[in-house]
Design a protein around this motif. Structure first.
Motif, PDB file in Angstrom:
ATOM      1  N   THR A 242     -40.302  18.482 -14.145  1.00 16.25           N
ATOM      2  CA  THR A 242     -40.913  18.822 -12.858  1.00 16.25           C
ATOM      3  C   THR A 242     -41.690  20.120 -12.950  1.00 16.25           C
ATOM      4  O   THR A 242     -42.851  20.204 -12.526  1.00 16.25           O
ATOM      5  N   SER A 245     -44.976  19.786 -15.032  1.00 13.90           N
ATOM      6  CA  SER A 245     -46.121  19.185 -14.345  1.00 13.90           C
ATOM      7  C   SER A 245     -46.743  20.174 -13.369  1.00 13.90           C
ATOM      8  O   SER A 245     -47.974  20.241 -13.233  1.00 13.90           O
ATOM      9  N   HIS A 246     -45.900  20.975 -12.696  1.00 13.85           N
ATOM     10  CA  HIS A 246     -46.425  21.994 -11.789  1.00 13.85           C
ATOM     11  C   HIS A 246     -47.250  23.016 -12.559  1.00 13.85           C
ATOM     12  O   HIS A 246     -48.349  23.400 -12.128  1.00 13.85           O
ATOM     13  N   CYS A 248     -48.814  22.654 -15.363  1.00 11.40           N
ATOM     14  CA  CYS A 248     -50.068  22.063 -15.849  1.00 11.40           C
ATOM     15  C   CYS A 248     -51.153  22.113 -14.777  1.00 11.40           C
ATOM     16  O   CYS A 248     -52.307  22.467 -15.058  1.00 11.40           O
ATOM     17  N   VAL A 293     -48.821  15.200  -8.435  1.00  4.83           N
ATOM     18  CA  VAL A 293     -47.772  16.006  -9.060  1.00  4.83           C
ATOM     19  C   VAL A 293     -46.725  16.437  -8.050  1.00  4.83           C
ATOM     20  O   VAL A 293     -45.517  16.333  -8.298  1.00  4.83           O
ATOM     21  N   ARG A 297     -44.525  12.499  -7.633  1.00  4.59           N
ATOM     22  CA  ARG A 297     -43.419  12.850  -8.526  1.00  4.59           C
ATOM     23  C   ARG A 297     -42.229  13.474  -7.787  1.00  4.59           C
ATOM     24  O   ARG A 297     -41.215  13.777  -8.411  1.00  4.59           O
TER      25      ARG A 297
END
Length: 314
Positions: A242, A245-246, A248, A293, A297
């Motif tokens: 998690t 992805s944040h 990125c 995201v 997600r």
């Protein structure tokens, strides 16, 4: 391609060139840009609707996410429709007042985007590193204050931009070598010394962006340190995925925005089409990725969306 010169100090319209050197590809470039805009609008509107309808989602994380979604909608809508008119309809002319208004929305809401990324990082830091104090630290009042500070900061620091440019004489050309009305692209058209104006803009953007990026990075560094100390390996991998992805999404935003800002100051050898293409990315990609995201997600939002779809189908 027409290049219109004028000796008038105050032109009625500016001429947006688009992406220099890629004019023959404008129609094709518009297709992925339009697709990202549609996803951004549908995704962010869905997040706002779900959080508004479900009281169980009125938590700090989702309230900050709603603020980010509103920012994404304004930021993408202030640029993409006009950009697509340029790409597909050849609508290069833009009124000066419309140009300055677009400039204000772009720069102020980009700053708000950066502020809400920081707010969400702080929320995650408190939730993971100080879970027992999360509800007392981030109350609804504190969340509202943070949101107001982020909005006021963006408006206060970038309201001078259109005011300053409105007063400048433009006697060289009215052709803006860009796809939208970026401050530095417009100020270059003035036929007077704009050194102080340029330094103000670059300094404000650099200081605000750097401070937000540094504090966001520190927050995620503490988060990752706590994640690696979780007793369950499965929980660690889940939290790491998690957070990854944040990070990125945030990296895409700050890297493209930083590239655009510092190219004006140091990137004299960067080709214009590369600079402008990347300058479009920090306005297009985050609004496109954020709903995926932070929305798709996120288990709670995903469950509510699926439930709503099933109800409508049945």
């Amino acid at each position: 391609m027409r290049h219109l010169n004028t000796s008038r100090p105050s032109p009625v319209t500016f001429f947006l060139m688009g992406i220099p050197g890629l004019e023959h590809l404008h129609v094709w470039i518009g297709i992925p840009f339009c697709s990202m805009y549609v996803v951004a609008v549908v995704g962010n509107v869905t997040i706002l609707a779900v959080v508004r309808a479900e009281r169980s989602l009125h938590e700090p994380m989702f309230l900050f996410l709603c603020m980010l979604s509103v920012t994404d909608l304004v930021l993408s809508t202030s640029t993409l429709p006009r950009m697509l008119c340029l790409f597909w309809l050849g609508a290069h002319d833009i009124a000066v007042d419309a140009c300055l208004t677009q400039m204000f929305f772009i720069h102020s809401f980009t700053t708000m985007e950066s502020g809400f990324f920081l707010a969400m990082a702080i929320d995650r830091y408190v939730a993971i590193c100080h879970p027992l104090r999360h509800a007392t630290i981030l109350t609804h009042t504190h969340i509202a204050i943070i949101g107001i500070i982020v909005v006021v900061r963006g408006v206060a620091f970038f309201s001078p931009h259109p005011i300053l440019l409105k007063q400048l004489p433009y006697c060289r050309t009215r052709v803006i070598a860009h796809t939208y009305c970026e401050f530095m692209a417009v100020v270059k058209l003035a036929c007077t010394d704009t050194g102080t104006t340029k330094h103000y803009s670059l300094s404000v953007a650099s200081i605000i962006g750097s401070c937000d990026a540094i504090f966001t990075a520190i927050s995620y560094a503490f988060i990752l340190r706590s994640v690696f100390h979780l007793p369950s390996r499965e929980a660690s991998f889940k939290a790491l995925g998690t957070c990854g992805s944040h990070v990125c999404v945030i990296l895409v935003f700050y890297s493209t925005a930083g590239f655009s800002i510092f190219t004006h100051r140091f990137g004299k050898n960067v080709r214009p089409h590369i600079h402008i293409f990347i300058a479009n990315m920090y306005l297009l990609v985050p609004p496109f990725l954020n709903p995926i995201v932070y929305g798709v997600r996120t288990k709670k939002i995903r469950e509510h969306v699926v439930r709503a779809i099933r109800v409508k189908v049945t």
